[in-house]
Design an enzyme around this catalytic site. Structure first.
Site, PDB file in Angstrom:
ATOM      1  N   PRO A 171       0.771  -1.246   0.000  1.00  0.00           N
ATOM      2  CA  PRO A 171       0.000   0.000   0.000  1.00  0.00           C
ATOM      3  C   PRO A 171       0.802   1.298   0.000  1.00  0.00           C
ATOM      4  O   PRO A 171       0.751   2.082   0.948  1.00  0.00           O
ATOM      5  CB  PRO A 171      -0.821  -0.133   1.286  1.00  0.00           C
ATOM      6  N   CYS A 172       1.500   1.577  -1.078  1.00  0.00           N
ATOM      7  CA  CYS A 172       2.236   2.838  -1.171  1.00  0.00           C
ATOM      8  C   CYS A 172       1.288   4.027  -1.221  1.00  0.00           C
ATOM      9  O   CYS A 172       1.704   5.158  -0.931  1.00  0.00           O
ATOM     10  CB  CYS A 172       3.203   2.828  -2.354  1.00  0.00           C
TER      11      CYS A 172
END
Length: 165
Positions: free
Chosen positions: A128-129
């Site tokens: 989850p950047c």
């Protein structure tokens, strides 16, 4: 070991995703730009090694999944791998600044390198950047487009999407 890389396409509420992987895990999930998406047809059958990924993305977009349980096999340098592994520690519905992420990795001077590695994250949403924001909370840079980052963060926060009608 010889890889038998498989590909499928998956329609999300924010674009067509391209998923690559094999028996060793998911190598990449990327969102296609609108021009490319127009030429893609969604396959009726998904390769068996990618079916669990598609099912979990379905659950995520339906609001029924907050944690992914997939075998991941992203390709990158040792440093990139460490950055991507740290991203997995950001809880659903929460954000972290680039500086906080850098501190977690143990070297505040590496902030630009960390930001660069985030930008090269090959596994969209699952790693989850999109949960990493600027120090002032701004939605800085996102390979999938800042509007998608905003959508994902709102989706994870439980905020209702506004409609035009």
């Amino acid at each position: 070991m010889v890889s038998n890389l498989q590909t499928t396409y998956y329609k999300t509420p924010i674009g067509i995703a391209k998923i690559n992987g094999d028996e060793n895990g998911i190598q990449s999930i990327s969102v296609l730009d609108e021009n490319t998406s127009a030429t893609i047809s969604i396959p009726k059958e998904t390769p068996s090694c990618l079916q669990n990924c598609v099912a979990q993305l379905d659950e995520y977009f339906a609001g029924k999944r907050t944690v992914f349980d997939l075998q991941l096999n992203p390709q990158g340098t040792t440093f990139q791998q460490s950055v991507w592994n740290e991203l997995l520690n950001i809880p659903f519905g929460r954000t972290r600044t680039y500086l906080e992420q850098t501190k977690q990795l143990g070297d505040v001077k590496a902030i630009r390198a960390v930001a660069s590695a985030n930008g090269k994250n090959p596994i969209w949403i699952v790693i989850p950047c999109h949960r990493v924001v600027g120090s002032d909370g701004s939605l800085t840079g996102y390979a999938g487009g800042v509007w998608r980052k905003k959508w994902l963060l709102e989706h994870e926060s439980g905020a209702k999407q506004q409609t035009l009608f």
